[in-house]
Scaffold this motif. Structure first.
Motif, PDB file in Angstrom:
ATOM      1  N   ALA A 173       0.835  -1.206   0.000  1.00 21.56           N
ATOM      2  CA  ALA A 173       0.000   0.000   0.000  1.00 21.56           C
ATOM      3  C   ALA A 173       0.869   1.256   0.000  1.00 21.56           C
ATOM      4  O   ALA A 173       0.539   2.252  -0.653  1.00 21.56           O
ATOM      5  CB  ALA A 173      -0.936  -0.001   1.203  1.00 21.56           C
ATOM      6  N   SER A 174       1.995   1.209   0.721  1.00 22.34           N
ATOM      7  CA  SER A 174       2.891   2.373   0.724  1.00 22.34           C
ATOM      8  C   SER A 174       3.567   2.542  -0.631  1.00 22.34           C
ATOM      9  O   SER A 174       3.815   3.668  -1.072  1.00 22.34           O
ATOM     10  CB  SER A 174       3.925   2.260   1.846  1.00 22.34           C
ATOM     11  N   MET A 203       7.533  -0.358   6.838  1.00 20.27           N
ATOM     12  CA  MET A 203       8.435  -1.265   6.139  1.00 20.27           C
ATOM     13  C   MET A 203       8.530  -0.903   4.664  1.00 20.27           C
ATOM     14  O   MET A 203       9.613  -0.831   4.072  1.00 20.27           O
ATOM     15  CB  MET A 203       7.936  -2.710   6.290  1.00 20.27           C
ATOM     16  N   GLY A 204       7.370  -0.641   4.051  1.00 18.72           N
ATOM     17  CA  GLY A 204       7.347  -0.294   2.637  1.00 18.72           C
ATOM     18  C   GLY A 204       7.961   1.061   2.351  1.00 18.72           C
ATOM     19  O   GLY A 204       8.726   1.220   1.390  1.00 18.72           O
ATOM     20  N   TYR A 205       7.637   2.042   3.173  1.00 10.97           N
ATOM     21  CA  TYR A 205       8.229   3.372   2.993  1.00 10.97           C
ATOM     22  C   TYR A 205       9.750   3.324   3.133  1.00 10.97           C
ATOM     23  O   TYR A 205      10.490   3.937   2.347  1.00 10.97           O
ATOM     24  CB  TYR A 205       7.660   4.349   4.020  1.00 10.97           C
ATOM     25  N   ASP A 206      10.201   2.595   4.136  1.00  8.84           N
ATOM     26  CA  ASP A 206      11.644   2.488   4.363  1.00  8.84           C
ATOM     27  C   ASP A 206      12.338   1.792   3.192  1.00  8.84           C
ATOM     28  O   ASP A 206      13.409   2.221   2.738  1.00  8.84           O
ATOM     29  CB  ASP A 206      11.900   1.729   5.671  1.00  8.84           C
ATOM     30  N   ARG A 217      10.908   9.607   4.198  1.00 12.20           N
ATOM     31  CA  ARG A 217      10.001   8.680   4.869  1.00 12.20           C
ATOM     32  C   ARG A 217       9.041   9.518   5.712  1.00 12.20           C
ATOM     33  O   ARG A 217       9.461  10.487   6.336  1.00 12.20           O
ATOM     34  CB  ARG A 217      10.773   7.696   5.758  1.00 12.20           C
ATOM     35  N   PRO A 218       7.767   9.155   5.750  1.00 17.87           N
ATOM     36  CA  PRO A 218       6.807  10.000   6.465  1.00 17.87           C
ATOM     37  C   PRO A 218       6.869   9.830   7.983  1.00 17.87           C
ATOM     38  O   PRO A 218       7.368   8.818   8.489  1.00 17.87           O
ATOM     39  CB  PRO A 218       5.453   9.515   5.941  1.00 17.87           C
ATOM     40  N   THR A 219       6.346  10.814   8.669  1.00 15.85           N
ATOM     41  CA  THR A 219       6.092  10.694  10.096  1.00 15.85           C
ATOM     42  C   THR A 219       4.838   9.839  10.273  1.00 15.85           C
ATOM     43  O   THR A 219       3.797  10.124   9.683  1.00 15.85           O
ATOM     44  CB  THR A 219       5.862  12.081  10.716  1.00 15.85           C
ATOM     45  N   MET A 220       4.956   8.763  11.068  1.00 10.47           N
ATOM     46  CA  MET A 220       3.849   7.833  11.260  1.00 10.47           C
ATOM     47  C   MET A 220       3.100   8.182  12.547  1.00 10.47           C
ATOM     48  O   MET A 220       3.705   8.256  13.629  1.00 10.47           O
ATOM     49  CB  MET A 220       4.365   6.394  11.323  1.00 10.47           C
ATOM     50  N   ARG A 263       8.919   5.404  16.604  1.00 14.16           N
ATOM     51  CA  ARG A 263      10.180   5.989  17.097  1.00 14.16           C
ATOM     52  C   ARG A 263      11.067   6.444  15.944  1.00 14.16           C
ATOM     53  O   ARG A 263      11.563   7.575  15.931  1.00 14.16           O
ATOM     54  CB  ARG A 263      10.915   4.953  17.951  1.00 14.16           C
ATOM     55  N   GLU A 264      11.255   5.577  14.955  1.00 11.55           N
ATOM     56  CA  GLU A 264      12.166   5.890  13.854  1.00 11.55           C
ATOM     57  C   GLU A 264      11.642   7.018  12.975  1.00 11.55           C
ATOM     58  O   GLU A 264      12.430   7.752  12.374  1.00 11.55           O
ATOM     59  CB  GLU A 264      12.402   4.624  13.015  1.00 11.55           C
ATOM     60  N   SER A 265      10.327   7.173  12.899  1.00 10.02           N
ATOM     61  CA  SER A 265       9.741   8.225  12.062  1.00 10.02           C
ATOM     62  C   SER A 265       9.493   9.507  12.846  1.00 10.02           C
ATOM     63  O   SER A 265       8.972  10.473  12.286  1.00 10.02           O
ATOM     64  CB  SER A 265       8.414   7.742  11.462  1.00 10.02           C
TER      65      SER A 265
END
Length: 365
Positions: A173-174, A203-206, A217-220, A263-265
């Motif tokens: 989807a990403s 996972m897909g964005y990364d 990469r977006p902020t989630m 955390r990562e985003s």
């Protein structure tokens, strides 16, 4: 160009090189994916600052929810491994997807549901697709515990999101969002239940970012129902309660993945009440023509909460959306999944005589 080359044959065919499949993997597909990314002019106006809000409408997958993306992978890999039966615990949408794809693959599907806790639309799907449906005492977490035990001792493939192939399918989807927008959005807002979806999107964005297919990469930002918010409270909720049955989960299977994504985003996890969820569900349908089940509306309720300057409990403030930001809200399932909740919100049919003047008075009102 042949008709077959124009025909979308599902996420495995479309993204095969990014998925863990081989030439020997039988593709079990119902042409899932390629769901619309709908611009929301009214939400965009509410956010302001030239921001653009888009709705990723996953309710237009074959069984009416995002679960189909993961299930095409899970069932395909189960068949490749020689499984003759699959099993899942479900609050509804997983059962519908598992049953449909198992029917397509001609394998047995066993579904464990919490007794009395499933929206009828989803239960009807599981029955009609031919699944063997078992209602157990307890909640979703109890059902998943039993499914895990069976999967460890019996030759039955577990197709819940503890199956890593599920997240692989859902990450597509990403990919679609990046391809349609030309880049990743600045922010992505999702409902969070079992937490597989927010994990899969990240996972897909990364992955596409690492491959140079996206510049960022977006902020989630995830939203849980207030009565079913284990990640927000950082503790297991023994008896989760919410009208949004699809996210009524007290111990998410993808908890750690979701926390890592947030955390990562540099994102956030927050809660919305059932009243806020239902208000957002009605608002989205009546203002933008997009009908979603209650759990799906958690993302819209969350965005609206972020705009509410009177709300002191906001985990993420809309004033943190920079000028011109692109914001995507995932809505995970179709509104007809849970028609009873929608019916209870509606005013019902307006009584009137079969007279033209009486009908036309409705326009003025």
């Amino acid at each position: 160009m042949s008709l077959n080359s124009l025909h979308d044959r599902g996420v495995i065919a479309r993204y095969r090189s990014f998925l863990p499949v081989t030439d020997s993997t039988p593709v079990i597909s119902l042409n899932e994916g390629s769901t619309p990314l709908i611009h929301s002019p009214k939400l965009s106006e509410k956010v302001g600052r030239s921001c653009e809000v888009y709705i990723k409408y996953e309710g237009l997958n074959p069984t009416g929810s995002f679960k189909d993306r993961g299930m095409t992978m899970a069932i395909s890999k189960a068949v490749e491994a020689g499984s003759q039966a699959v099993i899942c615990a479900s609050t509804g949408n997983t059962s519908a997807a598992a049953a449909a794809y198992a029917a397509r693959a001609n394998v047995t599907c066993i579904v464990l549901l919490p007794a009395g806790k499933i929206a009828f639309g989803k239960l009807a799907q599981a029955f009609m697709y031919g699944a063997k449906v078992v209602a157990i005492e307890g909640n979703f977490d109890d059902a998943l515990r039993l499914v895990r035990e069976i999967g460890e001792t019996e030759p039955i493939a577990v197709v819940n999101s503890i199956n890593p192939h599920r997240l692989q399918g859902q990450k597509t989807a990403s990919f679609e969002i990046i391809e349609e927008l030309g880049d990743a959005p600045d922010f992505h807002i999702l409902p969070v239940g079992n937490a597989g979806n927010i994990s899969a999107y990240w996972m897909g964005y990364d992955e596409f970012h690492r491959l140079g297919k996206a510049s960022r990469r977006p902020t989630m930002i995830g939203f849980q129902a207030a009565g079913s918010a284990p990640i927000y409270h950082d503790r297991v909720i023994e008896n989760p309660e919410t009208i949004a049955t699809a996210i009524r989960i007290g111990n998410p299977a993808s908890w750690d993945f979701a926390k890592a994504a947030i955390r990562e985003s540099q994102g956030a996890i927050d809660i919305v009440t059932d009243a806020e969820i239902l208000a957002a569900q009605y608002w989205l349908a009546s203002k933008e023509g997009i009908f979603v089940e209650p759990a799906s509306a958690a993302s819209i309720a969350g965005l609206l909460k972020s705009l509410d300057t009177s709300c002191a409990s906001r985990a993420y403030h809309a004033d943190r959306f920079p000028e011109g930001s692109k914001i995507v809200c995932t809505v995970t399932g179709h509104g007809l999944k849970d028609p009873d909740v929608a019916k209870d919100q509606c005013g019902g049919v307006i009584p009137a005589k079969a007279e033209r003047s009486e009908i036309l008075r409705l326009i003025a009102n």
